[in-house]
Design a protein around this motif. Structure first.
Motif, PDB file in Angstrom:
ATOM      1  N   HIS A  26      49.926  62.915  65.373  1.00  0.00           N
ATOM      2  CA  HIS A  26      51.354  63.168  65.227  1.00  0.00           C
ATOM      3  C   HIS A  26      51.926  63.462  66.607  1.00  0.00           C
ATOM      4  N   GLY A  27      52.606  62.454  67.169  1.00  0.00           N
ATOM      5  CA  GLY A  27      53.167  62.604  68.494  1.00  0.00           C
ATOM      6  C   GLY A  27      54.586  62.092  68.569  1.00  0.00           C
ATOM      7  N   GLU A  28      55.056  61.942  69.793  1.00  0.00           N
ATOM      8  CA  GLU A  28      56.413  61.462  70.020  1.00  0.00           C
ATOM      9  C   GLU A  28      56.560  59.987  69.644  1.00  0.00           C
ATOM     10  N   PHE A  29      55.529  59.193  69.916  1.00  0.00           N
ATOM     11  CA  PHE A  29      55.590  57.752  69.687  1.00  0.00           C
ATOM     12  C   PHE A  29      54.615  57.272  68.620  1.00  0.00           C
ATOM     13  N   VAL A  30      53.491  57.951  68.477  1.00  0.00           N
ATOM     14  CA  VAL A  30      52.449  57.562  67.527  1.00  0.00           C
ATOM     15  C   VAL A  30      52.386  58.609  66.434  1.00  0.00           C
ATOM     16  N   ASP A  31      52.442  58.156  65.193  1.00  0.00           N
ATOM     17  CA  ASP A  31      52.475  59.115  64.088  1.00  0.00           C
ATOM     18  C   ASP A  31      51.825  58.489  62.863  1.00  0.00           C
ATOM     19  N   PHE A  32      50.678  59.032  62.455  1.00  0.00           N
ATOM     20  CA  PHE A  32      50.081  58.581  61.195  1.00  0.00           C
ATOM     21  C   PHE A  32      49.282  59.728  60.577  1.00  0.00           C
ATOM     22  N   ASP A  33      49.317  59.766  59.241  1.00  0.00           N
ATOM     23  CA  ASP A  33      48.548  60.734  58.468  1.00  0.00           C
ATOM     24  C   ASP A  33      47.084  60.307  58.434  1.00  0.00           C
ATOM     25  N   PRO A  34      46.187  61.132  57.841  1.00  0.00           N
ATOM     26  CA  PRO A  34      44.761  60.818  57.890  1.00  0.00           C
ATOM     27  C   PRO A  34      44.430  59.412  57.387  1.00  0.00           C
ATOM     28  N   VAL A  35      43.586  58.723  58.164  1.00  0.00           N
ATOM     29  CA  VAL A  35      43.164  57.361  57.832  1.00  0.00           C
ATOM     30  C   VAL A  35      41.667  57.236  58.053  1.00  0.00           C
ATOM     31  N   PHE A  36      41.072  56.261  57.358  1.00  0.00           N
ATOM     32  CA  PHE A  36      39.708  55.833  57.645  1.00  0.00           C
ATOM     33  C   PHE A  36      39.798  54.595  58.539  1.00  0.00           C
ATOM     34  N   LEU A  37      39.081  54.603  59.637  1.00  0.00           N
ATOM     35  CA  LEU A  37      39.006  53.413  60.483  1.00  0.00           C
ATOM     36  C   LEU A  37      37.553  53.181  60.885  1.00  0.00           C
ATOM     37  N   TYR A  38      37.050  52.044  60.484  1.00  0.00           N
ATOM     38  CA  TYR A  38      35.691  51.624  60.816  1.00  0.00           C
ATOM     39  C   TYR A  38      35.734  50.170  61.266  1.00  0.00           C
ATOM     40  N   PRO A  39      34.724  49.745  62.079  1.00  0.00           N
ATOM     41  CA  PRO A  39      33.548  50.496  62.476  1.00  0.00           C
ATOM     42  C   PRO A  39      33.867  51.519  63.553  1.00  0.00           C
ATOM     43  N   LYS A  40      33.006  52.521  63.634  1.00  0.00           N
ATOM     44  CA  LYS A  40      33.042  53.411  64.788  1.00  0.00           C
ATOM     45  C   LYS A  40      32.260  52.759  65.935  1.00  0.00           C
ATOM     46  N   PRO A  41      32.567  53.102  67.157  1.00  0.00           N
ATOM     47  CA  PRO A  41      31.824  52.519  68.276  1.00  0.00           C
ATOM     48  C   PRO A  41      30.345  52.895  68.245  1.00  0.00           C
ATOM     49  N   VAL A  42      29.546  52.065  68.915  1.00  0.00           N
ATOM     50  CA  VAL A  42      28.121  52.352  69.060  1.00  0.00           C
ATOM     51  C   VAL A  42      27.910  53.450  70.083  1.00  0.00           C
ATOM     52  N   ARG A  43      28.623  53.356  71.193  1.00  0.00           N
ATOM     53  CA  ARG A  43      28.400  54.290  72.298  1.00  0.00           C
ATOM     54  C   ARG A  43      28.865  55.684  71.906  1.00  0.00           C
ATOM     55  N   ASP A  44      28.097  56.681  72.263  1.00  0.00           N
ATOM     56  CA  ASP A  44      28.374  58.073  71.903  1.00  0.00           C
ATOM     57  C   ASP A  44      28.959  58.818  73.107  1.00  0.00           C
ATOM     58  N   PRO A  45      30.155  59.438  72.972  1.00  0.00           N
ATOM     59  CA  PRO A  45      30.931  59.556  71.731  1.00  0.00           C
ATOM     60  C   PRO A  45      31.835  58.370  71.475  1.00  0.00           C
ATOM     61  N   HIS A  46      32.067  57.532  72.509  1.00  0.00           N
ATOM     62  CA  HIS A  46      32.898  56.335  72.352  1.00  0.00           C
ATOM     63  C   HIS A  46      32.845  55.553  73.665  1.00  0.00           C
ATOM     64  N   PRO A  47      33.337  54.311  73.692  1.00  0.00           N
ATOM     65  CA  PRO A  47      33.387  53.573  74.960  1.00  0.00           C
ATOM     66  C   PRO A  47      34.198  54.326  76.010  1.00  0.00           C
ATOM     67  N   PRO A  48      33.781  54.287  77.256  1.00  0.00           N
ATOM     68  CA  PRO A  48      34.550  54.965  78.304  1.00  0.00           C
ATOM     69  C   PRO A  48      35.971  54.412  78.388  1.00  0.00           C
ATOM     70  N   ILE A  49      36.924  55.300  78.643  1.00  0.00           N
ATOM     71  CA  ILE A  49      38.317  54.917  78.846  1.00  0.00           C
ATOM     72  C   ILE A  49      38.637  55.148  80.318  1.00  0.00           C
ATOM     73  N   MET A  50      38.874  54.065  81.032  1.00  0.00           N
ATOM     74  CA  MET A  50      39.161  54.129  82.464  1.00  0.00           C
ATOM     75  C   MET A  50      40.664  53.948  82.657  1.00  0.00           C
ATOM     76  N   ILE A  51      41.288  54.874  83.360  1.00  0.00           N
ATOM     77  CA  ILE A  51      42.734  54.870  83.549  1.00  0.00           C
ATOM     78  C   ILE A  51      43.067  54.213  84.882  1.00  0.00           C
ATOM     79  N   GLY A  52      43.900  53.162  84.844  1.00  0.00           N
ATOM     80  CA  GLY A  52      44.345  52.503  86.059  1.00  0.00           C
ATOM     81  C   GLY A  52      45.584  53.156  86.632  1.00  0.00           C
ATOM     82  N   GLY A  53      45.889  52.813  87.894  1.00  0.00           N
ATOM     83  CA  GLY A  53      47.106  53.306  88.515  1.00  0.00           C
ATOM     84  C   GLY A  53      46.847  54.227  89.682  1.00  0.00           C
TER      85      GLY A  53
END
Length: 272
Positions: free
Chosen positions: A155-182
């Protein structure tokens, strides 16, 4: 230090499967591909690289189709976006795409993200350029929640959704790395808030690089990874980046037909 390439894969250059196979055969560790959904005919946004926008910007393949094709014919090659224009993508679909790529690659996906420079392009996706940095941060945090929570909600300024199931989950633990550009004045804020590392562009983002990397890691309280994007094929540049504390060099690979690409990769491999 790890070595890979960053490139634009198009309908006029080497195919993604052929490129992935050639990279792994030559000992490269990663492939990062660029994204532009389209280029508006009427464009007023200046390209940061110069006056004329190169032809390959107009012709990029979808990054996740490209990376899946490369992952399918390799075993060790890391496959990442450099960068995915998250401000132009639905975060729920993005979470599904990257998690699926991580599954089919057996944990080799990386999500490199940025807000982009082409204001006309992002407006066609309904994005207000004035708020794109806040939008970027929210969508990345929403993707992280979808990857790591069984019943994810946001629940944010631009993104807003109630609880959902989303699968598959990633293999990598805890998730794929997120690299920020700029490299703007608030980039490190976004890295620390929503990312797992920093992906600056060589030439634009290299001023006082060692000091900036030390600042980022001091603020984080740990060694956040840094992958330098668009690196020229020069041994002295590699040494400079190693001295500054860069963890991964992504050589700039020109968009060429297969024979030209293979010859270029042979030259780049000599620097690994």
């Amino acid at each position: 230090m790890k070595f890979g390439v960053s490139t634009f894969v198009t309908d006029e250059g080497i195919g993604p499967a052929e490129l992935g196979r050639a990279l792994e055969e030559r000992g490269f560790g990663s492939l990062y591909v660029a994204e532009h959904t389209h280029i508006p005919v009427k464009r007023e946004s200046p390209w940061p690289g110069g006056a004329d926008l190169p032809r390959w910007y107009y012709r990029t393949l979808d990054p996740f189709v490209t990376l899946t094709a490369a992952a399918a014919v390799t075993e060790r090659l890391e496959v990442g976006t450099g960068i995915a224009l998250v401000v132009q993508r639905d975060p729920i679909l993005l979470a599904k795409e990257v998690a699926s790529l991580d599954r089919v690659s057996n944990g080799r996906a990386v999500l490199g993200v940025g807000a982009g420079w082409n204001r006309e392009e992002m407006r066609n996706h309904g994005t207000d350029p004035r708020t794109r940095m806040r939008l970027l941060s929210e969508r990345v945090r929403a993707v992280r929640a979808l990857w790591t929570e069984d019943e994810a909600e946001f629940h944010g300024e631009f993104v807003d959704f109630d609880p959902v199931f989303l699968y598959p989950k990633p293999v990598r633990d805890p998730h794929p790395p997120i690299m920020i550009g700029g490299s703007g004045p608030t980039t490190f804020d976004r890295v620390l808030e929503a990312g797992d590392g920093w992906m600056p562009i060589y030439g634009r983002d290299t001023g006082a690089l060692g000091a900036r990397i030390r600042e980022l890691r001091e603020r984080a309280g740990r060694r956040l990874p840094v992958a330098m994007f668009g690196v020229p094929a020069k041994a002295e540049v590699v040494a400079e980046l190693d001295e500054a504390g860069v963890d991964q060099v992504l050589f700039n690979l020109r968009t060429l037909p297969e024979d030209g690409t293979l010859a270029e990769l042979d030259r780049l491999a000599a620097l690994i």
